[in-house]
Design a protein around this motif. Sequence first.
Motif, PDB file in Angstrom:
ATOM      1  N   THR A   1       0.825  -1.198   0.000  1.00 26.96           N
ATOM      2  CA  THR A   1       0.000   0.000   0.000  1.00 26.96           C
ATOM      3  C   THR A   1       0.867   1.258   0.000  1.00 26.96           C
ATOM      4  N   ALA A   2       1.853   1.242   0.896  1.00 28.56           N
ATOM      5  CA  ALA A   2       2.725   2.408   0.987  1.00 28.56           C
ATOM      6  C   ALA A   2       3.486   2.604  -0.314  1.00 28.56           C
ATOM      7  N   LEU A   3       3.971   1.506  -0.877  1.00 22.78           N
ATOM      8  CA  LEU A   3       4.719   1.629  -2.123  1.00 22.78           C
ATOM      9  C   LEU A   3       3.839   2.189  -3.223  1.00 22.78           C
ATOM     10  N   MET A   4       2.606   1.696  -3.265  1.00 24.49           N
ATOM     11  CA  MET A   4       1.761   2.113  -4.369  1.00 24.49           C
ATOM     12  C   MET A   4       1.321   3.554  -4.256  1.00 24.49           C
ATOM     13  N   LEU A   5       1.259   4.083  -3.043  1.00 20.37           N
ATOM     14  CA  LEU A   5       1.008   5.524  -2.916  1.00 20.37           C
ATOM     15  C   LEU A   5       2.087   6.288  -3.662  1.00 20.37           C
ATOM     16  N   THR A   6       3.307   5.871  -3.430  1.00 17.58           N
ATOM     17  CA  THR A   6       4.410   6.498  -4.158  1.00 17.58           C
ATOM     18  C   THR A   6       4.245   6.289  -5.660  1.00 17.58           C
ATOM     19  N   GLY A   7       3.925   5.035  -6.006  1.00 14.95           N
ATOM     20  CA  GLY A   7       3.797   4.711  -7.422  1.00 14.95           C
ATOM     21  C   GLY A   7       2.742   5.548  -8.116  1.00 14.95           C
ATOM     22  N   ILE A   8       1.630   5.758  -7.423  1.00 13.81           N
ATOM     23  CA  ILE A   8       0.546   6.532  -8.033  1.00 13.81           C
ATOM     24  C   ILE A   8       1.008   7.945  -8.343  1.00 13.81           C
ATOM     25  N   VAL A   9       1.674   8.546  -7.375  1.00 12.83           N
ATOM     26  CA  VAL A   9       2.110   9.922  -7.597  1.00 12.83           C
ATOM     27  C   VAL A   9       3.071   9.986  -8.777  1.00 12.83           C
ATOM     28  N   VAL A  10       3.976   9.004  -8.834  1.00  9.41           N
ATOM     29  CA  VAL A  10       4.918   8.982  -9.952  1.00  9.41           C
ATOM     30  C   VAL A  10       4.164   8.866 -11.268  1.00  9.41           C
TER      31      VAL A  10
END
Lengths: 492, 139, 93, 484, 120
Positions: free
Chosen positions: E78-87
């Motif tokens: 979940t935490a990783l994908m938050l980053t991924g989404i912003v990218v």
Amino acid sequence: MAAAANFPLLIILILFLSSFMMPVLKRVKAVKWLSLSSILLCVVLSVLTLAYVQQNGAFLYKVGHFEAPWGNELKIGYLEAIMSIMFTSIAALITWASFFSADYEIKEKNIMLYYTLCGMLLASLLGILYSNDIFNCFVFIELSSIAACGIVVVKDKKENIKAGVKYLILSSLGSGLVLMGIAFLYSITGNLNIGFIHQELVKVKDLYHNTLIISLGLFTVGLGVKSAMFPVHIWLPDAHTYAPSSSSALLSSLVLKAYILLYIKIIYRVFGIEIVKTLPILEIVLVMGAVGMIFGSILALLQKDLKRMIAYSSVAQIGYIFFGIGLGNILGLMAAIFHIISHALTKSALFLIAGNIIERIHSKEISRLKGIGIEMPITLGVFVVCALSMVGIPLFAGFNSKWNFALAIIDSNRILFIAVLVASSLLNALYYLPIIINAYFGEENTKDRVYMSKEKSLGALLPILILAFAIIYLGISSNGIIDLIAKSVSNL
Amino acid sequence: MKDALLREIGKVVIPFIQIFGIYIILNGHLSPGGGFSGGTILGVSLIMHKLIEEPYKSRIKISERAVMQFTCVSLILYGLLKGYSFITGGGEFELLDIPLGIPGRILSGGMLLPLNVAVGIIVCFTIYTFYTLFDKGEI
Amino acid sequence: MKKILSVVLTVVFISILLVALSEGPAFGNADNPANNYVSDRYIDEGVKDTGAINIVTGIILDYRAFDTFGEATVLFAAVVSVIIVLKKSKEQV
Amino acid sequence: MNTLILFPVLFPITAAVAFNLITFKTRASRNIVTASVIIVNFLLVLLAFRFAAIPELQLVKTNSILDIYFKVDKLGILFSLLVSLLWICTAFYSFEYMKHEGREKSFFTFFTATLGVTLGIAFAGNLFTMYLFYEFLTLVTFPLVIHSGSEEAMQVGRKYLKYSFFGAALVLAGIALLYMSGSNFSFTGYGVINTVDVKSRGLLIFTYCLFFVGFGVKAAVVPLHAWLPSAMVAPTPVSSLLHAVAVVKVGIFALTRVTYYIFGAQVIKTIDSIYFVGPLVVFTILLGSILAYHQDNLKKRLAYSTISQLGYIILGLILLNRDSLTGALMHLVNHAVIKITLFFCVGAVMYMTGKKTIQEIKGIGKEMPITMGCFSIAAISLIGIPPTNGFVSKWYLALGGLHENRAIFVIILLTSALLTAAYLIPIIITAFFPGEDYRPSVSRRDPPANMLVPIVILTAVVVLLGLFPNLVLNFIKVIAVEVI
Amino acid sequence: MERLITNYYETASIILFGIGFMTLLIHNNLIKKIIGMNIMDTSIFLFFIAKGYISAKEAPIIRAPYMGVEGYINPVPTALMLTGIVVAVSVTAFALALTIKIYEKYGTIELNEILEKGGD
């Protein structure tokens, strides 16, 4: 000296913070000097880091308060220390050179933003280099591809936008593949830290054989797209041709190299060479590298545009590097790393020279370069040094890397590939030397032409002169660097 | 958008949207949310304001310079705060430790709150910049 | 023709990836490799370590803050690049 | 005083750089400076032999491969003396000749630099140093080849570069392969490779073939000879010097070094390399002669003749006995002297009358008796008729062939000698016996002294070496004893 | 093979990934390419999140009755994908900006036409 362990992180932070400051500043000159001084500071810090590594060996550095699998981590060994010196110092030289060409190539409103992007680009490349966390690497990859694309489109021409779109699309394609590779790795190991992934992989490698192949394949293609491995290099020529010369120099000498270094890290640290050797990927990399060496050069031979030719030559040289990695032995890796350095020096110098020439004669055509050697003796002198290095004449850096490649080929018992090496260096000679010939000897064809071209001031020429000296230095005494590379390879 | 109805309702709704965004930013460490989501909501409120007030004089102008300054200062703040934490953590210096706070309160998360706020500002202005640039080619 | 080719390519590409998936761990299982000591520690110690009840926020802003810093920078880089591309110079306005 | 070795190599190169920077007021002053540089360099060579106590010098050694090391041995002395003496002759000849070619500054710059590089090859003490100067030789001779700057010259220049770099790349690959079986590449009398086992045999053969083809490019071995005839677009002094002495002889010299000083005669014999390279050589000899016969252009005819004669020398090298090696080295010297004389004569004809083909030179012997007289003597020598020096070397080559019990080589030598006669005698006949429809146009117009004196001196040398071959022969015999 | 059916979330995400990838690679229309890119990115997010899901467990927000390690799902993806989404958002924004500019300069957003027109 203990504080030196913090320097890698400090380098990244300094570069980021200084580039955040740039858009707020009022004067372009201040931005330029801020950019240069921060990069120079980073050069100093990188050198100190290398000294520290030489004293204490490779070390892990936790970013923040938490230990490795939980927090982010940097790993600084010899490889990272050497490469960060190379990255920062070449970036400093290119920045210095861009002071004199930016006004000509970039619109004034964009100059500040250009330096912002350059700073962030360099920081992200160093982040990719240092980081020991694969997802962290991914974030920096994305940052670098946006920033790199930004410095391509900074020149507001039709072709630049086209090149930028091409670059961005293929680049995000590559990032998607890399992220999918990370996803597969995470799903079978539950870790993102490179060291821990490796530990887990060793345990489960027999369980998930196909996953390993596909994951490494995804990394190979993804990073291959980004670093212009042969069949997926199609974005590179446009991007390098139309970008401002200093951007092309940055792209070719540093950006591509960072992805390759990440690929080396993935092969040797994430998977480990023992596991990789059981997968059929390295063979493909080897063949692609060899094909790239030949076809890149052949394509370069067909170009009429100076920068485009140099760009295709990059494709060939990247082929060399992948070829070295694909050999899968220590010597091959060493040759590849050495070639990363020598190619970075040579290619940045070549692009800066191309920029100088194009600025003076207002033409990119190779055929119009006749007689320019007499008008711009220093620039063309450095060009000769670079070309000889590319061709692989002894006493220049290129010879040493070629020599190392030959040794690596023999060591891996694939002697027939020497033919590829020989053919490729011949092709290099075929497209670099005619330029020199035309530049110095084609007087008969230039009798009625009057160029207004004059040599740039010595300050503007300083970077390429330094690069030329570095090339010759690497050619004459490569021992120290080879030793360092050997150490870094054994510590990977 | 020259529509009185939209304009009036927008005038009413925008503050609520903004309060909601601020709430999400501030409660990022307590509940789902955080700087990114809250910042987006704030940014949307700015876009909405621009949309409905564009034709009128009453629009509060946000100059490009201000946008850049807000973003950069927030980023620098973020970098400094986090950089301090990184360096003290990684270098294991015995310097001033930032207190962690008590779980459950808004002003608890130690450094998390200012970080969330900084991220919120960055995201907010980023979204706004994207919109205005795509729309008119200027901020 | 081109359409058929692209469909075939897509199917081939997907099936290659599905090969990897077919030997992967089962969905939603607590014993999957992904759910190992790393996530356990986050849940166990997260509140104590970071002071955040929301573990995800704790991770992105404290444990893996370096990622988030990079992410914010990505956003900033995108803004700068978009400004470079789209912002009209004064004479154009 | 070991650094003395370095002077003959560096002095001309430095002088060449200086030429480029200084502007000479008159042609005469430049000629004087150039002549003095070249003569002084000859003295420096002698000085190096005389006073260098231990004639070796380790200049740079940064790693196991990048090792620049100079050593003077007897073969090096032979070659360096030959080169520096012929250079003096050529210098005087070209002072006159280059007047009508123009761009003398560039010519004399690279002309002088080439001398230094060639001496560098002569004095190189290990394989890498030789390779280094070998690459540089290509680079410094290239401007000479494209001297005229015309489109044709450019094309030929590119061809020359392609061939040369191809050869050099093969050589580098060879060095790399060799590196695996030992890292000492200093030239030593009986070779540095001591043991040949079954496993390494194939690799050694392959490596030797790489070297052979690589250096063979410069020595114009047949499939790779095409650059040599085309390079005749260069001014005559360049063709004569570079294509009779410097470049092609460097190829031969390097082959000698590799064969006898790196591999060692014994090893070459063990690996039976003659079966691999022998056919190429035979082919070179015959094809060179036959093709020469078909050329109308005088310079081209001489160029093909060079290819064939180089074949003799290489044949002598690979037969691997003392007599054949003596013959080969003897022919290296003799052919250099003969061919340079022939080229000078043809050049003189071109310079005075502008005539280039055989048809055009009808009766030229009556107009330029001294020149054509010298030409005839040299031609006779090349065919191998006593009492000229050509006879001596061919005699030894034939002896070498007989030693190996391979009469086939002797037959080849004789056939080729006949062919040599067939392509040279017609020139002499046309020149002196033009036939009845010839009307003498001008009476006597032998070239000016600057050109004529070198020709006459060289012709005298041709005869002298034929009458008293022991001058050189004894020295060469010592070399032969040292390596086999 | 049955794994593909039980892991239907992941199977679906892989299929989406393939579709997005090929759209990005093959389609000529720049907007469609960007859509493909987003499909691809989103499918990876789905894949990651599916990896982090553990059946019958709660979101990792630790309120009063702490349920121990067994009570919550894996928070890392979940935490990783938050980053991924912003990218992904950033890249999309940049790509769209470039598309606008392309349309201004070339008058089309079909990549093949642009490449033809481009020339030099």
